[in-house]
Each structure stands twice: as C-alpha cells, then as structure tokens.
Design an enzyme around this catalytic site. Sequence first.
Site, short mmCIF file in Angstrom:
data_model
loop_
_atom_site.label_atom_id
_atom_site.label_comp_id
_atom_site.label_asym_id
_atom_site.label_seq_id
_atom_site.Cartn_x
_atom_site.Cartn_y
_atom_site.Cartn_z
CD GLU A 43 46.08 -34.21 32.59
OE1 GLU A 43 46.48 -33.31 32.16
OE2 GLU A 43 46.80 -35.38 33.06
CD GLU A 97 46.62 -38.94 30.92
OE1 GLU A 97 47.87 -38.38 31.06
OE2 GLU A 97 45.69 -38.25 30.34
#
Length: 497
Positions: A173, A292
């Site tokens: 991320e 995710e």
Amino acid sequence: MPSASITIDSNAAVAEIDRRIFGAFVEHLGRCVYDGIYEPGHEQADENGFRRDVTALVKELGATTIRYPGGNFVSGYRWEDGVGPRDKRPVRRDLAWHSLENNQVGLNEFATWLKEVDSELMLAVNLGTRGILEALDLLEYTNHPSGTALSDLRAKHGYPEPWGVKMWCLGNEMDGPWQTGYMTADDYGKLAARTGQAMKAAEKDLELVICGSSGSAMPTFGEWERTVLEHAYEHVDYISCHAYYQERGGDLDSYLASAADMRYFIETVVATADHVKHRRKSDKTIMLSFDEWNIWYLDEHHESDEVNDEWRIAPRQLEDVYSVADAVVFGSLLMTLLENHDRVRSASLAQLVNVIAPIMTEPGGAAWRQTTFFPFSVTSRLACGRVLRPQVTTASVTSKVHGENAVVDCVATAGDENAAVFLFNRGREAVDVTIDVASLGRERIDEAVTLWDEDVYAKNTKDDPERVGLKPLDATLAEGRLTVRLEPVSWSALNLA
C-alpha cells in the site's frame, strides 16, 4: 414467490482454478500472531508454541497461501529481528499499529507452521523504510540452498533447507499516507522496477507483485496503476488490489451489492494494465493479486481508541464480530473473485485469526468459527477444475450506492469428479431457482448447504460460538435440472457428483 433461471454451460469456462485464489493473510497486528496462532502457554500449544486447535481450524478453512508479515507492519519491519536465538531478538516499536513487536515469531517459525497447515508462503519485502539490498538479503536467506553468508546463517539457525518462496510482494500500500515511507507513484514505480529486476537476477522464476491502489476510492486510483506499471511492467507479474466492505448507515441493500464495487475495481485495473501492455507492445499479461479483501468495519475502528500510544504487545485491535449479513456479502465477494479468475489469479483473505478474521480465540481459552468461516471453507473445499460463468435470468434490486443489481448471482466450477454451484440471493424474499446443469453430466447432489438466518445480524461469539452455521439447502436434481429455493439474504453451495 420470485423466481430465477440459470444455465450452466460446461464450455463457458473462465479459467482453470489456481488454488492461490483461496489464500489468506497474517500480519503482525493485534492478536493475529500472538494470542492467535501462537500462544506457548496454552494447553493446546504444540512444541513450537502454535495452538493445535487454531491449526486445525486453519486447515479446515482451506487457506492455500498465506501472505506474510504484512500489511502496514512490513514497512517498518527488519526481517533480521525475527531470526536466530529467540532470547536475543529485540523488541521494536511498530509505528503502523502503535504496538510493540517482540519478534518471537519470525520467518522460520512461521514457515515451519505453514507446513503444518499445508499452505504456501507469500512474502512481502519492506520498500517503505528499506530497499533493494534488504530485499536481496531476505531472498538469499530464504531461498538460497547453501554456501553463501546468509544461506549458511539460516542453516546455523537450524533450518538447512531453503524455503523456496516463489511469490513476493514489493512492499505494501505504498500509495497510502498512513504507510510508513509512502511514496508517489513515480517514485515507487522506479524503486519497484529496480527491486524486481535485482530479485529476478538472483532467481529468475520468482513471481513478483507490485503495489496497486489501496482501494478504488483512492484519489490516484487508476493513474497509480498506470504509472507504476509504466516503470515496472517487464519486471513484475501481478499487481495488487485491496478492498474492504461494510454496512453503513443501516443501508443493507447497498451493502448486499458490494460485489458491484469489486467488479468495478477489477475491470478498471485490468483495463489499465492492458493499456500499458499494448502501449509498451509487450507479450506479457499482468495478472491481479487481490491480496487483501474482507469485511472490515473500518469507520468504527477509526472512531475508537484501540490504536493508541500505550505501546503494548498484541493489543486487541480490529476484532470485528461478523453477522450473517456480513458472511453472505463475504460469500458474494469470493464468488466475484472466482468469476474474474481469468485475471484474478491470487487472493488473500485479510486476515486469518482474531483481526477481522474468520477464526477467533481467547487467551488460554477456546477457538471458534466466525460466520465468514463457512463460505470460505466450503468454497475452498468444493471448487475444483474450471470456473464456469453461468447465464442468469433474474429480477434486479436497486440500492442507493450501487444502483441496480441482479437479485441472484451464480458461479460454478467443474472438475473430473464433481461440479460445484455457488449461489447468492441479495433480495429480501425467498427465490425459487431452476438451473440447467445438463451439460455437466452430473447425476446426484452430494452436498447442499446454505447460510442464512431469520436474524440477518445473528453472530457467533465467545459465549455462543455455534449460534450461526450451515443449514441444509432445499434442492432437487432430475433430468439435468436443478431446483433450489434460496432463502432471503443467503449464500448457498451445492456439490454435484
């Protein structure tokens, strides 16, 4: 009563199933590792400190790959802290979750445990506060057989055989301002390209995952993917997708249509990746790693004080307790990953134990299944062979956020021995469904289960761990025609033999 009709054509194949689509995720966050999978003082602990009851549930869940060790955690992680003698491992601050990490579980302990649960290790490298050299060092320690400084160090630590990890994440991320060491797409793309090139120079058959957007609501969504792939396209194999969903403001209809956002996410990333492919005149197609995904009541956690400056080891964080409605939406998301399996070749349910997880534990106490456990475990167990995309004729239902969506969704799989049909009713009424399965050549129903409850907010808790479970599904099969009644707000699965 509303009705729907479905035709399943054995030739309408999406892709052969890659078992990595049933992956999960373990981060050093909250009680996922400590007091989760690992609790040396528990009566169920094995000789390595891992809880046998949790190990059994993870095996039942059917998670095929485990992404590790993060997550936001990895951007401040020094992998060297988690190897070697335990009594010499340092305690560090984890800035991502404002807690302390004692490093009693590291690479070797975790990889050993994965052999117990029959899962493949998927490793993330720290590109937030570290870089190319540290990634190469971790690769050498993990995968090189022997005869080098770091492979011999692994042997000295008691692990002479290499772990043979094939799939690696280039950071986590990196578009998010919450991420330690976050970057612009241009800076990250250049770093990921150089890191990927170096890692593949060391081991050419690695499969590398570059960071995509942290969510479809990110202001840079789409442009981030384009920029990082312009830099790194030839050095990576996957681009990551992350998405979490929750019910907001009592709007159950919009929540039940969450799969529409996941489809939008997938379609946008695929289109962007293919645009870069054609612009670069490349022969390679980038696949998606949805590494995710889950239900996460993020709004509520942002309003709490569970992430604070007390600097505790394994504090209780992000311990959502899931309802039937959560599990039904969860099942629809897993179906969406399957129906896009031609491009989504890997996925990781985030996370595995205690932290927004299908499995919960109490320190010194029991372990139990959350409602979301059931759609995952059944799908992982039954899905085999090829994913098939059925033709569905059904009414639609309108939601405020996602507009019109089909009342009934369906995806199927077919292998040599069995075929499986997965169904989702997002409507508020029961639906009679007729499914033409003649082309599958199946003669009987071996299993038919459904997840639903008159109380869509019923949950499994420490005090009532079996309140919600799978129920028999009302279904018949005759002359190639499957007849099923789907209860309102339900997820169902059938195994045909």
